[in-house]
Design a protein around this motif. Structure first.
Motif, PDB file in Angstrom:
ATOM      1  N   TYR A   1      35.001  12.957  -6.076  1.00  0.00           N
ATOM      2  CA  TYR A   1      34.024  11.803  -4.983  1.00  0.00           C
ATOM      3  C   TYR A   1      32.851  12.841  -4.851  1.00  0.00           C
ATOM      4  N   GLY A   2      31.711  12.296  -5.203  1.00  0.00           N
ATOM      5  CA  GLY A   2      31.192  12.837  -3.571  1.00  0.00           C
ATOM      6  C   GLY A   2      29.358  12.385  -4.438  1.00  0.00           C
ATOM      7  N   ALA A   3      27.776  12.279  -4.390  1.00  0.00           N
ATOM      8  CA  ALA A   3      26.738  12.410  -4.647  1.00  0.00           C
ATOM      9  C   ALA A   3      26.672  11.629  -6.492  1.00  0.00           C
ATOM     10  N   SER A   4      26.044  10.781  -6.229  1.00  0.00           N
ATOM     11  CA  SER A   4      26.624  10.240  -7.542  1.00  0.00           C
ATOM     12  C   SER A   4      24.428  10.040  -7.652  1.00  0.00           C
ATOM     13  N   LEU A   5      24.048  10.769  -8.866  1.00  0.00           N
ATOM     14  CA  LEU A   5      22.390  10.027  -9.185  1.00  0.00           C
ATOM     15  C   LEU A   5      22.233   8.680  -9.396  1.00  0.00           C
ATOM     16  N   PRO A   6      21.562   7.689  -8.660  1.00  0.00           N
ATOM     17  CA  PRO A   6      20.981   6.602  -9.759  1.00  0.00           C
ATOM     18  C   PRO A   6      21.041   6.777 -10.603  1.00  0.00           C
ATOM     19  N   GLY A   7      21.324   5.938 -11.987  1.00  0.00           N
ATOM     20  CA  GLY A   7      19.914   5.685 -12.941  1.00  0.00           C
ATOM     21  C   GLY A   7      20.662   7.282 -14.305  1.00  0.00           C
ATOM     22  N   THR A   8      22.321   7.541 -13.657  1.00  0.00           N
ATOM     23  CA  THR A   8      23.462   8.312 -14.530  1.00  0.00           C
ATOM     24  C   THR A   8      24.504   8.543 -13.905  1.00  0.00           C
ATOM     25  N   PRO A   9      25.786   8.951 -15.138  1.00  0.00           N
ATOM     26  CA  PRO A   9      26.634   8.365 -14.855  1.00  0.00           C
ATOM     27  C   PRO A   9      27.286   9.935 -13.900  1.00  0.00           C
ATOM     28  N   GLY A  10      28.333   8.986 -13.385  1.00  0.00           N
ATOM     29  CA  GLY A  10      29.399  10.670 -13.250  1.00  0.00           C
ATOM     30  C   GLY A  10      28.482  11.435 -11.688  1.00  0.00           C
ATOM     31  N   VAL A  11      28.991  11.759 -10.897  1.00  0.00           N
ATOM     32  CA  VAL A  11      28.879  12.619  -9.769  1.00  0.00           C
ATOM     33  C   VAL A  11      28.230  14.003  -9.688  1.00  0.00           C
ATOM     34  N   VAL A  12      27.237  14.492  -9.763  1.00  0.00           N
ATOM     35  CA  VAL A  12      26.254  14.941  -9.736  1.00  0.00           C
ATOM     36  C   VAL A  12      27.309  16.677  -8.800  1.00  0.00           C
ATOM     37  N   LEU A  13      27.236  16.809  -7.278  1.00  0.00           N
ATOM     38  CA  LEU A  13      27.749  17.196  -6.299  1.00  0.00           C
ATOM     39  C   LEU A  13      29.185  16.659  -5.342  1.00  0.00           C
ATOM     40  N   GLY A  14      29.754  17.603  -5.624  1.00  0.00           N
ATOM     41  CA  GLY A  14      30.763  16.672  -4.597  1.00  0.00           C
ATOM     42  C   GLY A  14      32.632  17.709  -5.122  1.00  0.00           C
TER      43      GLY A  14
ATOM     44  N   SER B   1      35.918  21.703  -6.051  1.00  0.00           N
ATOM     45  CA  SER B   1      34.733  21.404  -5.642  1.00  0.00           C
ATOM     46  C   SER B   1      33.731  22.523  -5.816  1.00  0.00           C
ATOM     47  N   TRP B   2      31.765  22.437  -5.555  1.00  0.00           N
ATOM     48  CA  TRP B   2      30.983  22.622  -6.023  1.00  0.00           C
ATOM     49  C   TRP B   2      29.929  21.884  -5.279  1.00  0.00           C
ATOM     50  N   GLY B   3      28.817  23.317  -5.344  1.00  0.00           N
ATOM     51  CA  GLY B   3      27.783  22.511  -4.900  1.00  0.00           C
ATOM     52  C   GLY B   3      26.312  23.407  -5.365  1.00  0.00           C
ATOM     53  N   PHE B   4      24.757  22.960  -5.566  1.00  0.00           N
ATOM     54  CA  PHE B   4      23.788  23.680  -6.495  1.00  0.00           C
ATOM     55  C   PHE B   4      23.011  24.139  -5.233  1.00  0.00           C
ATOM     56  N   THR B   5      22.057  25.110  -5.610  1.00  0.00           N
ATOM     57  CA  THR B   5      20.700  25.712  -5.200  1.00  0.00           C
ATOM     58  C   THR B   5      20.442  26.093  -6.292  1.00  0.00           C
TER      59      THR B   5
ATOM     60  N   ASP C   1      38.348  26.282  -4.347  1.00  0.00           N
ATOM     61  CA  ASP C   1      39.808  25.069  -5.371  1.00  0.00           C
ATOM     62  C   ASP C   1      40.556  25.143  -4.765  1.00  0.00           C
ATOM     63  N   ARG C   2      41.675  24.741  -4.713  1.00  0.00           N
ATOM     64  CA  ARG C   2      42.765  24.946  -4.334  1.00  0.00           C
ATOM     65  C   ARG C   2      43.852  25.695  -4.158  1.00  0.00           C
TER      66      ARG C   2
ATOM     67  N   GLN D   1      37.080  21.092   2.948  1.00  0.00           N
ATOM     68  CA  GLN D   1      38.373  22.426   2.787  1.00  0.00           C
ATOM     69  C   GLN D   1      39.196  22.121   1.988  1.00  0.00           C
ATOM     70  N   MET D   2      39.413  23.094   1.112  1.00  0.00           N
ATOM     71  CA  MET D   2      40.132  22.529  -0.213  1.00  0.00           C
ATOM     72  C   MET D   2      41.745  23.165   0.123  1.00  0.00           C
ATOM     73  N   GLY D   3      41.563  22.407   0.708  1.00  0.00           N
ATOM     74  CA  GLY D   3      43.299  22.427   1.609  1.00  0.00           C
ATOM     75  C   GLY D   3      44.581  22.699   0.130  1.00  0.00           C
ATOM     76  N   LYS D   4      45.782  23.631  -0.139  1.00  0.00           N
ATOM     77  CA  LYS D   4      47.229  23.137  -0.798  1.00  0.00           C
ATOM     78  C   LYS D   4      47.043  21.326  -0.653  1.00  0.00           C
ATOM     79  N   GLU D   5      47.937  21.294   1.388  1.00  0.00           N
ATOM     80  CA  GLU D   5      48.192  20.427   1.222  1.00  0.00           C
ATOM     81  C   GLU D   5      47.206  18.611   0.831  1.00  0.00           C
ATOM     82  N   GLU D   6      46.153  18.412   1.132  1.00  0.00           N
ATOM     83  CA  GLU D   6      44.904  18.273   2.449  1.00  0.00           C
ATOM     84  C   GLU D   6      43.054  18.981   1.527  1.00  0.00           C
ATOM     85  N   ILE D   7      42.964  17.918   0.945  1.00  0.00           N
ATOM     86  CA  ILE D   7      41.411  18.312   1.123  1.00  0.00           C
ATOM     87  C   ILE D   7      40.617  17.096   2.169  1.00  0.00           C
ATOM     88  N   GLU D   8      40.021  17.532   2.845  1.00  0.00           N
ATOM     89  CA  GLU D   8      38.701  17.249   3.908  1.00  0.00           C
ATOM     90  C   GLU D   8      37.803  17.513   4.058  1.00  0.00           C
ATOM     91  N   ALA D   9      36.758  16.896   4.060  1.00  0.00           N
ATOM     92  CA  ALA D   9      35.771  16.871   3.515  1.00  0.00           C
ATOM     93  C   ALA D   9      35.003  16.030   4.621  1.00  0.00           C
TER      94      ALA D   9
END
Length: 808
Positions: free
Chosen positions: A329-342, A348-352, A472-473, A747-755
């Protein structure tokens, strides 16, 4: 006789009306100059009115695609698609179809912009932009990467499927269903190709790495004494907190560090009129991860807000992708396949942006007797010529011959000069010209199940270089300064280099696993905000390609004090508008104004240093700082240097606080006093003028005028004067048309991911849809949406699902 006369007159009148109607129909069916065919545009059934979407439109529908079976798409209340498919081909086919369904014109125009093809549909006004794109080598780089992307069976499969999905939608379109921008501009979409995916990735790489300081620094290096130049433009700001925490132990380098050539290597002399492409001041992003030891839940929290140009339709498109082995799940970039950020169901991961310099300029020496050759390593080499055919709407085709050297394309020559008058013959060498496969990195990261798999994935992320935060979880946190970098001699590429000297060629590639990184640091958090990458112990040399520090100082200060933090705490940090610059500059500036007694100063003495939307004190400080900054540097550097290429704000702050004379280089008591007082008077005058014009206080949001404009610059489809605070020097770095393009707190919880997350816009690219700018008010107010992350299953029963597609 009389009856025949009347009948004759009627016939003449009738035929005249027929002729008039025929002419009108003909004219209304043809474009008039830059105007589209008005008849089709104003057709009440099929023209622009057809794009007005009913508020209660039901997006549920059945879609039949040959070869696809058993796939489903569920849309939640925010129109986020949750795509489930039985295999990867079907998954990426549907992602391509849905991207086109909601964002086709945007995808078309952004890839046209990447390729330098805007003039085809926008006319003469876009010609200069198109020529620049061609001379940068944008298509050249995309073609190189496409070969690599299509040679890998994994990326070939997802590209082919994605392109197939886009074309399935394009083929189905009737005129009335075209996005309104096509009707207004008078053109129709063409068949999508895999090359356009590669072009869009290069477009993003160019946006993040394409503007460098080589030309300006070359001039300044020659114009200023060596000691003064090093004082004003250090490679590393004193007190910088690096993205990879200081003290991190780096592995022994596998490559020998090259020795810089002798001083006889020629650095060409430049003049002020030679400046090419100043960087955009304040451009950057934030990400950080707090370990479970510092959170209330005991689970790590990852935060990311990439700062990019703000536009409508929005750059990003939220989506969830599900197939065997993938649930992301996350931010996809219209024009390319996949999820870039999420995030996915494991990590989970994020870019700067990592501002290590990956673009260099070379001065080229043509052979005097033969302009088809140039000098390199004592030999005369042939230019490789690439003929660029630029179609221009309503104008003859323009042909531009671009010469290529061993370094790359000749961007500037006698046939193409910079808008500022640059007349040197310069070739550009850019990592984006090389055959890279960032799509493979995205694909593998989307599927990764643990840290090692994620690291293997990002080894393929080469350009643009990024600081990639990870959580990660299992409780792991990490950050990688990832990209493909050159093993360079110290200072290589900081200035324009002599293109005839082989010693200036790019050297070996640094193995990507030797890029700076840290896993589970002792401090319990990692962060990056476009600051310097490492401390001085990192063995490989790299240049400052635009490192900044103000946001990083503030983030690390806040995280260093953070214990037992919550998701809400992280959201508040993302929206922080506290000015580290004001906090450290203003007391010293006020100390020079003790003899001045007026309400403006009294307000600043009580100010909390927050660049809040409604703050008039924020306006006064920002103007005071602007005039002070100019007052320090214009007398020294003149009006020649672009504002964004003056010494950094943080360097200016450091010199001021230490009373260091910017020319003499040593402590001089009271040197800045007259500049402070004069700049204060200028700021007060400006504030009064603004207040008089507006009939009230000069509130900060009114002055900075944050606007999100439509990509075609159509005011009716744009939003201005958004009531939001911040600036490039605050964590919430919202400027005029640049800022957080996506906010994610997960939040990468072991029982639940809360985003939680959002971006400034909406899922639909149709200005006539209620989903066009759905998220904008929340973004302005610093609010978030709870992201719906569904389990990977063919059937879903969730109350937030509003529409569904059953794909047969």
């Amino acid at each position: 006789m009389a009856d025949k006369t009347k009948k004759g007159r009627f016939n003449i009148g009738g035929w005249l009306m027929v002729i008039i109607v025929t002419i009108l129909v003909y004219l209304l069916d043809k474009p008039l100059g830059s105007l589209p065919a008005l008849g089709k545009l104003l057709d009440p059934m099929n023209g622009c009115w057809a794009n007005a979407e009913p508020v209660n439109k039901d997006f549920s529908d059945g879609h039949k695609f040959e070869g696809l079976k058993g796939a489903s798409v569920w849309f939640d209340e925010r129109l986020v698609p949750h795509i489930h498919a039985g295999n990867e081909h079907d998954l990426y086919f549907l992602e391509g179809y849905i991207h086109a369904y909601f964002r086709l014109w945007q995808m078309d125009m952004q890839t046209r912009a990447a390729a330098g093809r805007v003039s085809e549909v926008a006319g003469q006004k876009a010609l200069e932009f198109d020529r620049r794109q061609r001379r940068k080598g944008m298509v050249f780089g995309a073609e190189n990467s496409l070969k690599t992307m299509e040679a890998d069976p994994r990326t070939r499969l997802i590209m082919d499927a994605y392109t197939e999905g886009i074309n399935a939608y394009i083929t189905s379109l009737k005129y009335r269903e075209l996005p309104i921008e096509y009707k207004l501009m008078g053109f129709t979409p063409e068949k999508w190709t895999n090359l356009r995916i590669a072009l869009l990735l290069k477009y993003m790489a160019d946006d993040l790495t394409g503007k460098v300081d080589d030309i300006a620094l070359t001039y300044l290096r020659g114009a200023l004494p060596k000691e003064q130049f090093e004082l004003l433009f250090p490679q590393r700001i004193e007190g910088a907190t690096p993205a990879i925490p200081a003290g991190t132990v780096f592995e022994r380098p596998s490559l020998s560090i090259p020795v810089a050539p002798a001083d006889s290597v020629a650095f060409p002399h430049f003049t002020p009129s030679d400046f090419g492409e100043p960087r955009e001041d304040g451009k950057g992003s934030n990400n950080w991860v707090v370990s479970g030891a510092r959170t209330v839940s005991g689970s790590p929290i990852l935060c990311n807000d990439p700062h990019l140009g703000l536009s409508l339709p929005s750059l990003w498109f939220e989506a969830q992708l599900q197939a065997p082995g993938i649930n992301v799940y996350g931010a996809s970039l219209p024009g390319t396949p996949g999820v870039v950020l999420g995030f996915n169901d494991s990590l989970s991961w994020g870019f700067t942006n990592n501002y290590r310099d990956v673009k260099d300029y070379y001065l080229i020496r043509p052979v005097a007797e033969n302009k088809n050759k140039y000098w390199f390593a004592g030999q005369q080499l042939d230019f490789t010529k690439r003929i660029e055919h630029i179609l221009v709407k309503g104008q003859p085709e323009l042909t531009d011959t671009v010469n290529y050297t061993v370094h790359g394309p000749v961007m500037y020559d006698d046939n193409y000069t910079d808008k500022n008058g640059l007349r040197k013959i310069l070739s550009v060498c850019w990592m984006g010209h090389r055959a890279t496969n960032e799509l493979l990195a995205v694909y593998l990261a989307n599927k990764a199940k643990n840290y090692n798999e994620f690291v293997d994935a990002i080894m393929n992320f080469q350009c643009p270089g990024q600081n990639i935060a990870y959580a990660d979880r299992q409780g792991n946190i990490a950050i990688w300064a990832q990209g493909q970098f050159i093993n360079q001699w110290k200072g290589q590429g900081r200035y324009v280099m002599d293109g005839s000297d082989s010693a200036t060629l790019w050297g070996d590639l640094i193995p990507p696993h030797e890029n700076p990184h840290v896993l589970n640091p002792q401090q319990g958090f990692v962060s990056s905000a476009n600051q310097v990458t490492t401390d001085s112990t990192y063995p490989y040399a790299y240049n400052n390609g635009g490192f900044v520090n103000l946001r990083a100082w503030r983030i690390n200060e806040m995280l260093g004090k953070a214990h037992k933090v919550s998701i809400d705490d992280m959201c508040k940090i993302q929206n922080d508008v506290h000015s580290y610059l004001a906090e450290h500059m203003l007391p010293g500036m006020l100390s020079y104004c003790t003899s001045i007694d007026e309400p403006f100063l009294n307000g600043l003495r009580k100010w909390d240093y927050n660049l809040s939307a409604e703050s008039a004190d924020a306006t006064l400080f920002q103007l005071w700082w602007k005039y002070f900054f100019e007052g320090v540097w214009y007398p020294i550097l003149g009006g020649h240097v672009p504002y964004s290429l003056m010494p950094l704000q943080e360097r200016t702050m450091q010199l001021f606080l230490a009373d260091i004379h910017p020319v003499k280089g040593f402590h001089v008591d009271g040197y800045y006093s007259s500049i402070v007082i004069k700049s204060y008077a200028q700021a007060v005058d400006s504030v009064k003028n603004i207040a008089n014009d507006r009939g009230g206080l000069a509130q900060w949001y009114q002055v900075k005028n944050t606007s999100i404009n439509h990509l075609a610059k159509l005011p009716a489809f744009s939003y201005d004067h958004l009531k939001v605070g911040g600036w490039g020097n605050t964590i919430n770095a919202v400027k005029e048309n640049h800022g957080p393009s996506w906010r994610l707190v997960v939040q990468m919880g072991k029982e639940e991911i809360e985003a939680y997350g959002l971006y400034p816009g909406g899922q639909s690219g149709n200005p006539g849809s209620k989903y066009y700018a759905t998220f904008l008010d929340h973004w302005v107010e610093g609010k978030y949406y709870r992201l719906l992350f569904l389990p990977n299953a063919p059937q879903q029963n969730n109350e937030r699902i509003k529409y569904s597609w059953k794909v047969n």
